[in-house]
Design a protein around this motif. Sequence first.
Motif, PDB file in Angstrom:
ATOM      1  N   LYS A   6       0.828  -1.210   0.000  1.00  0.00           N
ATOM      2  CA  LYS A   6       0.000   0.000   0.000  1.00  0.00           C
ATOM      3  C   LYS A   6       0.861   1.258   0.000  1.00  0.00           C
ATOM      4  O   LYS A   6       0.570   2.230  -0.712  1.00  0.00           O
ATOM      5  CB  LYS A   6      -0.927   0.004   1.215  1.00  0.00           C
ATOM      6  N   VAL A   7       1.914   1.240   0.798  1.00  0.00           N
ATOM      7  CA  VAL A   7       2.812   2.398   0.855  1.00  0.00           C
ATOM      8  C   VAL A   7       3.492   2.598  -0.495  1.00  0.00           C
ATOM      9  O   VAL A   7       3.572   3.724  -1.008  1.00  0.00           O
ATOM     10  CB  VAL A   7       3.850   2.221   1.987  1.00  0.00           C
ATOM     11  N   THR A   9       2.425   1.671  -3.409  1.00  0.00           N
ATOM     12  CA  THR A   9       1.411   2.131  -4.360  1.00  0.00           C
ATOM     13  C   THR A   9       1.118   3.608  -4.161  1.00  0.00           C
ATOM     14  O   THR A   9       0.998   4.365  -5.133  1.00  0.00           O
ATOM     15  CB  THR A   9       0.118   1.310  -4.202  1.00  0.00           C
ATOM     16  N   ALA A  10       1.049   4.056  -2.910  1.00  0.00           N
ATOM     17  CA  ALA A  10       0.794   5.471  -2.624  1.00  0.00           C
ATOM     18  C   ALA A  10       1.946   6.337  -3.117  1.00  0.00           C
ATOM     19  O   ALA A  10       1.726   7.407  -3.698  1.00  0.00           O
ATOM     20  CB  ALA A  10       0.579   5.669  -1.126  1.00  0.00           C
ATOM     21  N   ASP A  13       1.737   6.468  -6.940  1.00  0.00           N
ATOM     22  CA  ASP A  13       0.664   7.360  -7.376  1.00  0.00           C
ATOM     23  C   ASP A  13       1.041   8.824  -7.184  1.00  0.00           C
ATOM     24  O   ASP A  13       0.747   9.677  -8.021  1.00  0.00           O
ATOM     25  CB  ASP A  13      -0.625   7.049  -6.616  1.00  0.00           C
ATOM     26  N   TYR A  14       1.696   9.127  -6.057  1.00  0.00           N
ATOM     27  CA  TYR A  14       2.100  10.500  -5.786  1.00  0.00           C
ATOM     28  C   TYR A  14       3.128  10.980  -6.809  1.00  0.00           C
ATOM     29  O   TYR A  14       3.064  12.106  -7.285  1.00  0.00           O
ATOM     30  CB  TYR A  14       2.677  10.615  -4.376  1.00  0.00           C
ATOM     31  N   GLN A  17       1.767  12.150 -10.233  1.00  0.00           N
ATOM     32  CA  GLN A  17       0.913  13.334 -10.316  1.00  0.00           C
ATOM     33  C   GLN A  17       1.608  14.495 -11.013  1.00  0.00           C
ATOM     34  O   GLN A  17       0.967  15.364 -11.572  1.00  0.00           O
ATOM     35  CB  GLN A  17       0.470  13.762  -8.914  1.00  0.00           C
TER      36      GLN A  17
END
Length: 76
Positions: A6-7, A9-10, A13-14, A17
């Motif tokens: 999850k980390v 993936t975050a 994603d960041y 951007q």
Amino acid sequence: MSIIAKVLTAIKDYRQQHEALPSSQLRRLGLIYSSYRLLVNMFYLMLAYATVSTDNTSLLPSLLQQTALILYLLLS
């Protein structure tokens, strides 16, 4: 999903951007930082010569100190 996944993936994603600062803000930040470096260097240069004038001896800072401070001033 695990916490690590999850980390990651975050973070991924960041990074995708692409939220960079506009060039005008980057220039302004660069100018502020360069001015700060210039003022700090001038302070160190004045401090080096102020300590010389307050001592009873009339020795100037060493050539190495003067060269380093002046080169830093020029690079700033």
